[in-house]
Design a protein around this motif. Structure first.
Motif, mmCIF file in Angstrom:
data_model
loop_
_atom_site.group_PDB
_atom_site.id
_atom_site.type_symbol
_atom_site.label_atom_id
_atom_site.label_comp_id
_atom_site.label_asym_id
_atom_site.label_seq_id
_atom_site.Cartn_x
_atom_site.Cartn_y
_atom_site.Cartn_z
ATOM 1 N N GLU A 54 0.877 -1.063 0.134
ATOM 2 C CA GLU A 54 -0.063 0.009 -0.111
ATOM 3 C C GLU A 54 1.057 1.088 -0.022
ATOM 4 O OE1 GLU A 54 -3.082 0.514 -0.409
ATOM 5 O OE2 GLU A 54 -3.065 -1.583 -0.872
ATOM 6 N N LEU A 55 1.906 1.182 0.768
ATOM 7 C CA LEU A 55 2.862 2.409 0.543
ATOM 8 C C LEU A 55 3.311 2.756 -0.872
ATOM 9 C CD1 LEU A 55 4.988 1.821 3.739
ATOM 10 C CD2 LEU A 55 3.435 3.800 3.616
ATOM 11 N N ALA A 56 3.613 1.345 -1.539
ATOM 12 C CA ALA A 56 4.220 1.609 -2.995
ATOM 13 C C ALA A 56 3.124 2.157 -3.864
ATOM 14 C CB ALA A 56 4.661 0.283 -3.501
ATOM 15 N N THR A 57 1.866 1.814 -3.555
ATOM 16 C CA THR A 57 0.458 2.084 -4.316
ATOM 17 C C THR A 57 0.170 3.551 -4.103
ATOM 18 O OG1 THR A 57 -0.247 0.086 -4.251
ATOM 19 C CG2 THR A 57 -1.763 1.679 -4.869
ATOM 20 N N VAL A 58 0.231 3.930 -2.869
ATOM 21 C CA VAL A 58 -0.117 5.423 -2.507
ATOM 22 C C VAL A 58 1.137 6.395 -3.187
ATOM 23 C CG1 VAL A 58 0.061 6.915 -0.721
ATOM 24 C CG2 VAL A 58 -1.425 4.852 -0.386
ATOM 25 N N ALA A 59 2.393 6.034 -2.999
ATOM 26 C CA ALA A 59 3.354 6.895 -3.734
ATOM 27 C C ALA A 59 3.138 6.776 -5.123
ATOM 28 C CB ALA A 59 4.614 6.246 -3.105
ATOM 29 N N ALA A 60 2.959 5.630 -5.778
ATOM 30 C CA ALA A 60 2.805 5.686 -7.339
ATOM 31 C C ALA A 60 1.456 6.413 -7.635
ATOM 32 C CB ALA A 60 2.711 4.247 -7.892
ATOM 33 N N LEU A 61 0.526 6.377 -6.941
ATOM 34 C CA LEU A 61 -0.663 7.064 -7.358
ATOM 35 C C LEU A 61 -0.660 8.630 -7.088
ATOM 36 C CD1 LEU A 61 -3.701 4.761 -6.131
ATOM 37 C CD2 LEU A 61 -2.922 5.015 -8.411
ATOM 38 N N ALA A 62 0.071 8.900 -6.152
ATOM 39 C CA ALA A 62 -0.002 10.500 -5.822
ATOM 40 C C ALA A 62 1.268 10.979 -6.892
ATOM 41 C CB ALA A 62 1.069 10.679 -4.388
ATOM 42 N N ALA A 63 1.993 10.226 -7.410
ATOM 43 C CA ALA A 63 2.844 10.971 -8.286
ATOM 44 C C ALA A 63 2.311 11.234 -9.629
ATOM 45 C CB ALA A 63 4.167 9.749 -8.545
ATOM 46 N N MET A 64 1.302 10.548 -9.855
ATOM 47 C CA MET A 64 0.641 10.730 -11.189
ATOM 48 C C MET A 64 -0.602 11.698 -10.889
ATOM 49 S SD MET A 64 0.721 6.627 -12.838
ATOM 50 C CE MET A 64 -0.400 6.108 -11.518
#
Length: 225
Positions: free
Chosen positions: A159-169
């Motif tokens: 989830e940390l990886a997903t939050v970071a990825a979605l926040a970056a886009m």
């Protein structure tokens, strides 16, 4: 003790994110936006602070479900280059563990549905999935089945990886807020998420941190988790 003091005490007793957990954010964010220079540095820092080779591969493979195959494949190629360079410098990186077996067939749909319900907190349904049932099945069997059933990366890290990825886009704000909620459902607290946002601000960019902060603020304003 006032309610505010109790809240502050609760946040202060919440375990801080480990350096390893913090390093997930820049890796996922730079991979999601195709920033190979930033990803190279983030991978180096992540491997230095405890990410295994397997952790890095798993983060970048999972990324394709959110940022697409091209970004995932390019990021994995960059990881290969980073590992080769580190090997030439005499650095031995820990390989990490492999995943246990993943269900197949009808068992995969059942496992994915159960994982999705546990992560979200309630069974997932709605007009969108009635309109396009194929995407509902893909989400249940593949994202929450094939990917989230893999045991070599825990759900908090995913989830940390997903939050970071979605926040970056840009343009993925509804999904970002959903995954902020899921992050809290799997045990990440407000203080930990704020710490993670600070990492995104200092090691990725202000826009990524701003989107993550807005999603967290909206979630908290709604009285959730």
């Amino acid at each position: 003790m006032s309610a505010i003091q109790k809240e502050d005490l609760s946040m202060n007793t919440e375990a801080a994110l480990s350096p390893k957990q913090q390093s997930i954010g820049p890796v996922a964010a730079f991979a999601a936006t195709g920033d190979m220079s930033g990803l190279r540095e983030a991978l180096d820092q992540g491997l230095d602070t405890g990410l295994t080779v397997g952790d890095c591969k798993e983060i970048l493979v999972q990324l394709y479900a959110y940022a697409g195959f091209p970004r995932s494949l390019n990021a994995l190629g960059e990881l290969m280059k980073v590992l080769e360079r580190r090997k030439e410098c005499g650095i031995t990186d820990q390989p990490g563990s492999d995943s246990g077996p993943v269900p197949v067939g009808d068992e995969l749909l059942a496992a994915g549905t159960a994982n999705q319900t546990k992560l979200v907190g309630v069974p997932v349904a709605g007009p969108l999935f009635d309109f396009a049932p194929t995407i509902d099945r893909y989400l249940k069997t593949h994202l929450f089945g094939d990917i989230f059933a893999r045991t070599n990366l825990d759900w908090q890290s995913r989830e940390l990886a997903t939050v970071a990825a979605l926040a970056a886009m840009s343009g993925a704000e509804p999904q970002l807020r959903s995954h902020v909620a899921i992050s809290m459902n799997v045990g990440l607290g407000e203080h930990q998420l704020r710490q993670f946002i600070e990492v995104l601000a200092s090691r990725v960019n202000p826009d990524t941190a701003r989107r993550a902060q807005a999603a967290l603020d909206a979630q908290l304003a709604a009285g959730k988790p």
